[in-house]
Design an enzyme around this catalytic site. Structure first.
Site, PDB file in Angstrom:
ATOM      1  N   GLY A 199      26.716  81.337  35.953  1.00 51.28           N
ATOM      2  CA  GLY A 199      26.798  80.748  37.290  1.00 51.28           C
ATOM      3  C   GLY A 199      27.589  79.449  37.297  1.00 51.28           C
ATOM      4  N   LYS A 233      24.521  89.147  36.792  1.00 58.17           N
ATOM      5  CA  LYS A 233      24.010  89.587  35.489  1.00 58.17           C
ATOM      6  C   LYS A 233      22.586  89.090  35.268  1.00 58.17           C
ATOM      7  CE  LYS A 233      27.467  89.792  32.224  1.00 58.17           C
ATOM      8  NZ  LYS A 233      28.150  89.318  31.014  1.00 58.17           N
ATOM      9  N   ASP A 268      27.519  85.182  35.542  1.00 60.80           N
ATOM     10  CA  ASP A 268      26.783  85.276  34.277  1.00 60.80           C
ATOM     11  C   ASP A 268      25.928  84.013  34.161  1.00 60.80           C
ATOM     12  OD1 ASP A 268      25.867  85.288  31.684  1.00 60.80           O
ATOM     13  OD2 ASP A 268      27.737  85.919  30.786  1.00 60.80           O
ATOM     14  N   ASP A 301      33.536  87.945  41.522  1.00 65.10           N
ATOM     15  CA  ASP A 301      33.306  89.286  40.977  1.00 65.10           C
ATOM     16  C   ASP A 301      31.943  89.398  40.298  1.00 65.10           C
ATOM     17  OD1 ASP A 301      34.128  87.528  39.006  1.00 65.10           O
ATOM     18  OD2 ASP A 301      35.471  88.918  37.992  1.00 65.10           O
TER      19      ASP A 301
HETATM   20  P1  IMP Z   1      29.896  82.323  34.588  1.00 69.92           P
HETATM   21  O1  IMP Z   1      30.584  81.009  34.876  1.00 69.92           O
HETATM   22  O2  IMP Z   1      29.223  82.319  33.249  1.00 69.92           O
HETATM   23  O3  IMP Z   1      28.972  82.745  35.687  1.00 69.92           O
HETATM   24  O4  IMP Z   1      31.012  83.401  34.429  1.00 69.92           O
HETATM   25  C1  IMP Z   1      31.696  83.829  35.537  1.00 69.92           C
HETATM   26  C2  IMP Z   1      33.048  84.377  35.214  1.00 69.92           C
HETATM   27  O5  IMP Z   1      33.165  84.851  33.882  1.00 69.92           O
HETATM   28  C3  IMP Z   1      33.275  85.562  36.114  1.00 69.92           C
HETATM   29  O6  IMP Z   1      33.992  85.158  37.253  1.00 69.92           O
HETATM   30  C4  IMP Z   1      34.055  86.514  35.258  1.00 69.92           C
HETATM   31  O7  IMP Z   1      35.428  86.258  35.452  1.00 69.92           O
HETATM   32  C5  IMP Z   1      33.644  86.160  33.862  1.00 69.92           C
HETATM   33  N1  IMP Z   1      32.578  87.051  33.384  1.00 69.92           N
HETATM   34  C6  IMP Z   1      31.253  86.853  33.380  1.00 69.92           C
HETATM   35  N2  IMP Z   1      30.580  87.893  32.872  1.00 69.92           N
HETATM   36  C7  IMP Z   1      31.544  88.796  32.545  1.00 69.92           C
HETATM   37  C8  IMP Z   1      31.495  90.124  31.981  1.00 69.92           C
HETATM   38  O8  IMP Z   1      30.443  90.700  31.671  1.00 69.92           O
HETATM   39  N3  IMP Z   1      32.688  90.736  31.821  1.00 69.92           N
HETATM   40  C9  IMP Z   1      33.873  90.157  32.148  1.00 69.92           C
HETATM   41  N4  IMP Z   1      33.962  88.941  32.688  1.00 69.92           N
HETATM   42  C10 IMP Z   1      32.803  88.271  32.876  1.00 69.92           C
HETATM   43 MG    MG Z   2      35.690  85.704  37.901  1.00 65.40          MG
END
Ligand code: IMP
Ligand code: MG
Length: 187
Positions: A114, A140, A112, A109
């Site tokens: 990664g 993001k 952020d 979805d």
């Molecule tokens: P990452 O591992 O930091 O890239 O975060 C990825 C996961 O965190 C995504 O699959 C989302 O489920 C959640 N996530 C990241 N950013 C957001 C946000 O702005 N709103 C809600 N969920 C987020």
């Molecule tokens: Mg997710």
């Protein structure tokens, strides 16, 4: 950008959801991703692996816009709230269909840092798929990002560094049902 309900009270602050990408716009983005995937995987039957929970709406709309056959499976890793530290990601649910020698596309979805996507890709790569790509609806523009944009073959829209909700994406399990992509703002 329009002001929308619902409002939710979080401690002393009122949180409201503002629209960022309309339902029509998000479905156009999904349609374009589906067209590209359909072209690239012509004559193949890729295995789509959705990252729960946030990607369930995106994946449901994406598969219905594909003109090629696909198989679907899901994985789930620990979310923000469950993590003890930024680097600690745990596998909560694994894919069950065989990955070896399959054309695999990971459906996420939002990216952020990664770290979730990297974790899932590394796990799948170790199972020797024939090919492995990712399809991410929202990327993001975050200073925390650890994976290069150009490593994601199917990328929907870039979003600013705000807390995104709607279209399957939650804030503490709220707002997944919104048909558009929004962000939460403290009033
Ligand atoms: P990452 O591992 O930091 O890239 O975060 C990825 C996961 O965190 C995504 O699959 C989302 O489920 C959640 N996530 C990241 N950013 C957001 C946000 O702005 N709103 C809600 N969920 C987020
Ligand atoms: Mg997710």
């Amino acid at each position: 950008m329009s002001d929308t309900s619902p409002l939710c009270k979080k401690s002393r602050f009122i949180m409201s959801v503002k629209q960022l990408i309309s339902e029509k716009e998000v479905l156009e983005v999904v349609g374009n991703l589906a067209r590209r995937i359909g072209r690239d995987y012509q004559g193949k039957k890729p295995l789509l692996i959705g990252c729960l929970t946030g990607s369930f709406v995106f994946m449901a709309d994406l598969v219905r816009r594909l003109t090629i056959p696909v198989e679907c499976d899901f994985m789930k890793v620990s979310s923000y709230e469950d993590r003890m530290s930024a680097g600690e990601i745990k596998l909560l649910l694994d894919a069950t269909l065989p990955v070896k020698d399959r054309h695999v596309i990971v459906i996420e979805d939002i990216v952020d840092t990664g770290q979730s996507l990297t974790f899932i890709l590394e796990r799948l790569r170790s199972k020797n798929p024939k090919s492995l790509e990712s399809c991410v609806l929202l990327y993001k523009e975050s200073p925390r990002i650890t994976i290069p944009k150009n490593s994601i073959l199917y990328l929907g829209s870039a979003v600013p560094d705000v807390f995104i909700v709607g279209y399957g994406i939650d804030y503490a399990q709220n707002h997944r049902e919104l048909p558009y992509v929004g962000y939460v703002e403290r009033e």
